[in-house]
Design a protein around this motif. Sequence first.
Motif, short mmCIF file in Angstrom:
data_model
loop_
_atom_site.label_atom_id
_atom_site.label_comp_id
_atom_site.label_asym_id
_atom_site.label_seq_id
_atom_site.Cartn_x
_atom_site.Cartn_y
_atom_site.Cartn_z
N MET A 29 0.82 -1.20 0.00
CA MET A 29 0.00 0.00 0.00
C MET A 29 0.86 1.26 0.00
O MET A 29 1.86 1.32 0.69
N THR A 30 0.41 2.21 -0.78
CA THR A 30 1.06 3.51 -0.78
C THR A 30 0.44 4.34 0.35
O THR A 30 -0.51 3.92 1.00
N ILE A 31 0.96 5.53 0.56
CA ILE A 31 0.44 6.40 1.61
C ILE A 31 -1.03 6.73 1.35
O ILE A 31 -1.86 6.65 2.25
N THR A 32 -1.37 7.04 0.10
CA THR A 32 -2.75 7.38 -0.25
C THR A 32 -3.68 6.20 0.05
O THR A 32 -4.73 6.37 0.66
N THR A 33 -3.28 5.01 -0.38
CA THR A 33 -4.10 3.82 -0.16
C THR A 33 -4.28 3.56 1.33
O THR A 33 -5.38 3.24 1.79
N THR A 34 -3.21 3.70 2.09
CA THR A 34 -3.28 3.45 3.52
C THR A 34 -4.26 4.41 4.20
O THR A 34 -5.07 4.00 5.03
N ILE A 35 -4.20 5.69 3.83
CA ILE A 35 -5.11 6.69 4.41
C ILE A 35 -6.55 6.33 4.08
O ILE A 35 -7.43 6.37 4.95
N VAL A 36 -6.80 5.95 2.83
CA VAL A 36 -8.17 5.60 2.43
C VAL A 36 -8.64 4.37 3.20
O VAL A 36 -9.77 4.33 3.70
N MET A 37 -7.80 3.35 3.32
CA MET A 37 -8.20 2.13 4.01
C MET A 37 -8.46 2.38 5.51
O MET A 37 -9.40 1.84 6.07
N ILE A 38 -7.63 3.20 6.13
CA ILE A 38 -7.86 3.54 7.55
C ILE A 38 -9.16 4.32 7.69
O ILE A 38 -9.95 4.08 8.61
N SER A 39 -9.42 5.23 6.77
CA SER A 39 -10.66 6.01 6.81
C SER A 39 -11.87 5.11 6.65
O SER A 39 -12.87 5.27 7.35
N ILE A 40 -11.77 4.14 5.72
CA ILE A 40 -12.88 3.21 5.52
C ILE A 40 -13.13 2.41 6.80
O ILE A 40 -14.27 2.21 7.20
N GLY A 41 -12.05 1.96 7.44
CA GLY A 41 -12.20 1.21 8.68
C GLY A 41 -12.94 2.03 9.74
O GLY A 41 -13.81 1.51 10.44
N GLY A 86 5.12 8.58 -4.76
CA GLY A 86 6.53 8.80 -4.46
C GLY A 86 7.38 8.03 -5.45
O GLY A 86 6.88 7.44 -6.40
N LYS A 87 8.68 8.04 -5.22
CA LYS A 87 9.57 7.31 -6.10
C LYS A 87 10.60 6.56 -5.27
O LYS A 87 10.79 6.84 -4.08
N ALA A 88 11.22 5.59 -5.89
CA ALA A 88 12.23 4.79 -5.21
C ALA A 88 13.42 5.69 -4.84
O ALA A 88 13.78 6.60 -5.58
N ILE A 89 14.02 5.39 -3.69
CA ILE A 89 15.19 6.15 -3.23
C ILE A 89 16.37 5.20 -3.16
O ILE A 89 16.30 4.14 -2.54
N PRO A 134 8.55 2.91 -3.09
CA PRO A 134 7.52 3.73 -2.44
C PRO A 134 6.66 2.97 -1.42
O PRO A 134 6.15 3.56 -0.49
N ASN A 135 6.54 1.65 -1.59
CA ASN A 135 5.75 0.86 -0.64
C ASN A 135 6.59 0.36 0.53
O ASN A 135 6.12 -0.41 1.36
N GLY A 136 7.86 0.78 0.62
CA GLY A 136 8.72 0.42 1.73
C GLY A 136 9.53 -0.85 1.52
O GLY A 136 10.34 -1.21 2.36
N GLN A 137 9.32 -1.53 0.41
CA GLN A 137 10.04 -2.77 0.12
C GLN A 137 11.44 -2.47 -0.41
O GLN A 137 11.68 -1.43 -1.02
N LEU A 138 12.34 -3.42 -0.20
CA LEU A 138 13.71 -3.30 -0.68
C LEU A 138 13.80 -3.86 -2.09
O LEU A 138 13.37 -4.98 -2.36
#
Length: 193
Positions: A29-41, A86-89, A134-138
């Motif tokens: 999940m991206t930041i946007t998706t996470t915010i939406v899913m928490i809001s839905i919950g 976001g983009k990969a760092i 962007p999803n925190g994965q390596l």
Amino acid sequence: MNFIWESIVMIFTGFLLLRVSGRKSIAQMTITTTIVMISIGAIIVQPIIEDSVIKTMITIAIFISILVFIEYLQMKFNSLEKLFTGKAISIIEDGQIHLQNLMKIRLTIDKLEMQIRQQRISNISDIKNATIEPNGQLGYELFPDSKPLTVGEFKKLMGGTVQLQNQSPDVDGSLFYEIKNRNHAIPNPDELK
């Protein structure tokens, strides 16, 4: 008693609408998706306390529609993808760790090492390039001497004379059989031998 029915309706409504939003694990999940899913919950719980089940279902549908629309725009416009997702760092380049980039994303060396171990890499020196997606994965690329040998490379080394047994035949025992044939029956253990 009415709250039980409302809960069941909200669970099935949430399930159906989340199914429309796509298959993603929490790690993807991206930041946007996470915010939406928490809001839905948070929204799903409200009609059990209040009296507005229909209003809540419509609100969830609106949230999911917005999420799908944002994801559609991200596919069409690269600049919006960078804005929302976001983009990969880069954290390792040519075997060298970029400490400034680690600090920028608030990732400690210990957490980096944990992610590397989870990829079954035992030495940071084996990694040529690595990014935090962007999803925190390596994401990583190994140096050529650290890459595992593939079946194709093995065949080339052996001069093409090796015939390897097919490891995933289209039989009931294949992990992909049920997906290809839309058959979700559990195979008989005797057939797998």
